[in-house]
Design an enzyme around this catalytic site. Structure first.
Site, short mmCIF file in Angstrom:
data_model
loop_
_atom_site.label_atom_id
_atom_site.label_comp_id
_atom_site.label_asym_id
_atom_site.label_seq_id
_atom_site.Cartn_x
_atom_site.Cartn_y
_atom_site.Cartn_z
N LYS A 1 -0.53 5.18 -5.75
CA LYS A 1 -1.57 4.81 -6.73
C LYS A 1 -2.42 6.03 -7.09
CE LYS A 1 -3.05 1.72 -3.82
NZ LYS A 1 -1.98 1.67 -2.81
N ARG B 1 -0.30 7.05 11.16
CA ARG B 1 0.72 6.23 11.81
C ARG B 1 2.04 6.31 11.03
NH1 ARG B 1 -2.19 0.47 12.04
NH2 ARG B 1 -3.07 1.24 10.09
N ARG C 1 4.93 4.94 9.00
CA ARG C 1 5.00 3.69 8.24
C ARG C 1 6.34 3.01 8.52
NH1 ARG C 1 2.98 6.92 2.93
NH2 ARG C 1 0.76 6.93 3.39
N GLY D 1 0.81 -1.22 0.00
CA GLY D 1 0.00 0.00 0.00
C GLY D 1 0.84 1.25 0.00
N ASP D 2 0.18 2.37 -0.29
CA ASP D 2 0.81 3.69 -0.27
C ASP D 2 1.96 3.82 -1.27
OD1 ASP D 2 -0.97 4.23 1.81
OD2 ASP D 2 0.44 3.44 3.30
N GLU D 3 1.81 3.17 -2.41
CA GLU D 3 2.85 3.22 -3.44
C GLU D 3 2.74 4.49 -4.29
OE1 GLU D 3 0.65 0.74 -3.19
OE2 GLU D 3 1.72 -1.13 -2.77
N HIS E 1 -5.60 7.80 -0.69
CA HIS E 1 -4.89 8.07 -1.93
C HIS E 1 -4.66 9.57 -2.05
CE1 HIS E 1 -6.47 4.05 -3.78
NE2 HIS E 1 -5.76 3.89 -2.69
N LYS F 1 -1.70 9.19 -7.13
CA LYS F 1 -1.00 10.09 -8.05
C LYS F 1 -1.02 9.54 -9.47
CE LYS F 1 3.29 11.72 -9.71
NZ LYS F 1 4.52 12.45 -9.60
N THR G 1 -4.36 7.82 6.07
CA THR G 1 -5.65 7.54 6.71
C THR G 1 -5.54 7.63 8.22
OG1 THR G 1 -6.32 6.17 4.85
CG2 THR G 1 -7.47 5.78 6.91
P1 GDP Z 1 -1.55 5.46 -2.39
O1 GDP Z 1 -2.31 4.99 -1.20
O2 GDP Z 1 -0.92 4.34 -3.14
O3 GDP Z 1 -2.36 6.35 -3.29
O4 GDP Z 1 -0.34 6.34 -1.81
P2 GDP Z 1 -0.45 7.45 -0.65
O5 GDP Z 1 -1.07 8.66 -1.21
O6 GDP Z 1 -1.01 6.88 0.59
O7 GDP Z 1 1.11 7.67 -0.34
C1 GDP Z 1 2.00 8.13 -1.30
C2 GDP Z 1 2.62 9.44 -0.79
O8 GDP Z 1 3.75 9.75 -1.56
C3 GDP Z 1 1.70 10.64 -0.91
O9 GDP Z 1 1.96 11.54 0.11
C4 GDP Z 1 2.09 11.23 -2.27
O10 GDP Z 1 1.82 12.62 -2.37
C5 GDP Z 1 3.56 10.98 -2.26
N1 GDP Z 1 4.20 10.75 -3.56
C6 GDP Z 1 3.70 10.09 -4.65
N2 GDP Z 1 4.66 9.98 -5.59
C7 GDP Z 1 5.77 10.56 -5.09
C8 GDP Z 1 7.10 10.72 -5.56
O11 GDP Z 1 7.46 10.29 -6.65
N3 GDP Z 1 7.98 11.36 -4.74
C9 GDP Z 1 7.62 11.83 -3.50
N4 GDP Z 1 8.57 12.44 -2.78
N5 GDP Z 1 6.38 11.69 -3.02
C10 GDP Z 1 5.47 11.06 -3.80
P1 IMO Z 2 -3.87 2.43 0.32
O1 IMO Z 2 -4.98 2.25 -0.67
C1 IMO Z 2 -1.47 0.85 3.63
C2 IMO Z 2 -3.33 -2.25 6.11
C3 IMO Z 2 -3.56 -1.77 7.53
C4 IMO Z 2 -3.45 -3.08 8.26
C5 IMO Z 2 -4.11 -4.07 7.31
C6 IMO Z 2 -5.56 -4.38 7.62
O2 IMO Z 2 -3.79 3.81 0.87
O3 IMO Z 2 -2.58 1.92 -0.22
P2 IMO Z 2 -7.80 -2.97 7.46
O4 IMO Z 2 -8.19 -1.67 8.11
O5 IMO Z 2 -7.87 -2.94 5.98
O6 IMO Z 2 -8.53 -4.14 8.05
O7 IMO Z 2 -6.27 -3.16 7.88
O8 IMO Z 2 -4.01 -3.48 6.02
N1 IMO Z 2 -3.89 -1.35 5.07
C7 IMO Z 2 -3.18 -0.45 4.38
N2 IMO Z 2 -1.88 -0.09 4.49
N3 IMO Z 2 -2.24 1.42 2.67
C8 IMO Z 2 -3.53 1.06 2.54
O9 IMO Z 2 -4.32 1.50 1.55
C9 IMO Z 2 -4.05 0.09 3.42
N4 IMO Z 2 -5.27 -0.48 3.59
C10 IMO Z 2 -5.15 -1.38 4.58
O10 IMO Z 2 -2.56 -0.85 7.92
O11 IMO Z 2 -2.10 -3.46 8.41
MG MG Z 3 -2.40 5.32 0.87
#
Ligand code: GDP
Ligand code: IMO
Ligand code: MG
Length: 451
Positions: A25, A321, A323, A21-23, A50, A27, A318
């Site tokens: 997506k 915490r 990471r 997660g949090d890659e 996201h 963006k 969300t």
């Molecule tokens: P998602 O859940 O996969 O959509 O990712 P998140 O939004 O939770 O986390 C990605 C974080 O990295 C966000 O704060 C974005 O604004 C940031 N982000 C995305 N791409 C880049 C990047 O290439 N460089 C940096 N420094 N931040 C980025």
């Molecule tokens: P995005 O879409 C990172 C993790 C939680 C927990 C486990 C189960 O932003 O990438 P849940 O509340 O789903 O029952 O929690 O999954 N988790 C995520 N971690 N990014 C997310 O979504 C996540 N959605 C769930 O931290 O370890």
């Molecule tokens: Mg995320």
């Protein structure tokens, strides 16, 4: 004659996270949106966060697809999503206040299941009970987002205690269902030792029928909606939430979420057959992070991990915490790319890796008995005691945030990406070097931001 007819590649695509997660997506979906007509969420719920950054404006989307920031696109919350109606309304209002128009561009499946307040109480109560039983903070828990995701999907599978978005549009039906659900749910919450506020069916029915009324214009049969759109020649982008290694079947069980977050969840969660998807973008951050409990072979509990956390601002969208951070794990990414059928990688947050003398990439796991495997094992118990086998790479000093094509990257960064491509066996087509839309390039050219 071959039983297979020649098919052109379908024009529909998917974006999916290849790690935990949090890659980034959000963006990438926001960027790709200019090339598609409809954006469809197929799994998860408000556990997702996201982030989309437009100029200096940052948006955090939880339930609404990241295409909502682009005018003229249809954003669909599919049947596989679990919807917290009040959270969704807050999200709609929050976006409207910031000038984002929301009307016909947001459609919600009448078959998406509802996350109710008692689901969130159950989620928290179970986590606390697991912590108490283990006697250690954080131990034994999944570390959920406490958004009620697990309990809502449990009710979906149990059937008799489930509510779907369409049920919110019929007060009498909703009340009847809640009368059955509430007594049972109270008993379950009490058994978990939760301090229970009594659940009153009529109060809940009034409250959620009111939310349903406000959402009525958006609630529809999204399966026909998507198929009709595709028949009319419109193109669809599927937006994965959570990520492949959190997939209930294919992730690091039981430290996973409760839905099929890999691309395998698309058919069931949207009603669209998998063969309609012509291209899968696997999103991979240039290192690894995870929130919550569970195996993380390349985790760095030292200064290097802290440095990645600081540079990458690795705090949950969300839950806020911190990471857990570590080196890139290509054993995991290669497995996810296989399960998701990824055709290309979008490598995000590459800029975060500037300034390290050397970088490591995990290419194998050493088991407790000293043997080595290059296969991922999606089971927490069986990954116990694994340590990483690393390849070491030279780092680079230069900040990458203004780079506009691959040739422009330091030689060492090019070598890093080259190794990813060779190991995983698919090209890195997109590179992201900052959170902003413009800080992205596509193979050898700057990404055309069509706005
Ligand atoms: P998602 O859940 O996969 O959509 O990712 P998140 O939004 O939770 O986390 C990605 C974080 O990295 C966000 O704060 C974005 O604004 C940031 N982000 C995305 N791409 C880049 C990047 O290439 N460089 C940096 N420094 N931040 C980025
Ligand atoms: P995005 O879409 C990172 C993790 C939680 C927990 C486990 C189960 O932003 O990438 P849940 O509340 O789903 O029952 O929690 O999954 N988790 C995520 N971690 N990014 C997310 O979504 C996540 N959605 C769930 O931290 O370890
Ligand atoms: Mg995320």
């Amino acid at each position: 004659m071959s039983p297979f007819q020649h098919h052109n590649v379908p024009p529909h695509a998917a974006v999916v996270g290849l790690q935990w997660g949090d890659e980034g997506k959000g963006k990438i979906v926001d960027l790709l949106t200019s090339r598609f007509d409809c954006i469809v969420r197929y799994n998860g719920g408000a556990n997702a966060g996201h982030t989309v950054q437009v100029g200096s404006d940052r948006y955090a989307l939880h339930l609404i697809p990241s295409g909502i920031l682009s005018p003229g696109k249809v954003n669909i919350v599919g049947n596989g999503v679990v919807v917290d109606p009040e959270k969704l309304l807050d999200e709609v209002e929050g976006l409207r206040k910031r000038g984002v128009a929301i009307g016909d561009n947001l459609r919600i499946s009448d078959r998406a299941h509802v996350v109710m307040p008692y689901h969130k109480e159950q989620d928290a109560a179970l986590e606390e009970l697991l912590e108490k039983k283990s006697g250690k903070t954080g131990a034994g828990q999944i570390g959920t987002t406490r958004r009620g995701i697990g309990p809502a999907y449990s009710d979906k599978v149990r059937r008799s205690t489930a509510l779907r978005m369409g049920d919110l549009l019929d007060h009498a039906l909703l009340l009847r269902k809640l009368e059955t659900i509430c007594g049972l749910r109270m008993a379950e919450l009490e058994a978990l030792g939760a301090s229970v506020t009594p659940l009153v069916p009529r109060e809940l029915a009034d409250r959620f029928a009111a939310a349903g009324e406000r959402l009525r214009p958006h609630i529809t049969d999204t399966v026909y909606l998507v198929h009709d759109a595709m028949k009319d020649g419109r193109t669809v982008l599927f937006e994965g939430a959570n990520a492949c290694l959190l997939d209930i079947d294919h992730g690091t069980f039981p430290y996973v979420t409760s839905s099929n977050c890999s691309t395998l969840g698309i058919p069931a969660g949207s009603g669209v057959p998998g063969r309609m998807i012509g291209k899968v973008y696997g999103i991979m951050k240039a290192y690894s992070t995870r929130v919550g409990g569970g195996p993380f072979v390349t985790e760095l509990l030292d200064e290097t991990g802290e440095r990645i956390r600081k540079r990458g601002r690795e705090y949950g969208t969300t839950t806020g915490r911190p990471r857990r951070c570590g080196w890139l794990d290509l054993v995991a990414v290669k497995y996810s790319a296989m399960v998701c059928g990824a055709d290309a990688i979008a490598c995000t947050l590459l800029d975060v890796l500037s300034g390290f003398d050397e970088l490591k990439i995990c290419v194998g796991y050493r088991r407790a008995d000293g043997t080595i495997t290059d296969r991922f094992i999606p089971d927490a118990e069986r990954m116990h005691g694994f340590t990483p086998v690393y390849e070491t790479f030279a780092g680079w000093e230069r900040e990458l945030t203004t780079c506009t094509d691959r040739e422009d990257l330091p030689r060492e960064a090019q070598a890093y990406l080259g190794f990813v491509e060779q190991f995983v066996g698919i090209p890195v087509e997109l590179v992201s070097v900052g959170p902003e839309r413009t800080q992205t390039f596509e193979s050898n050219e700057r990404f055309a931001v069509a706005r």
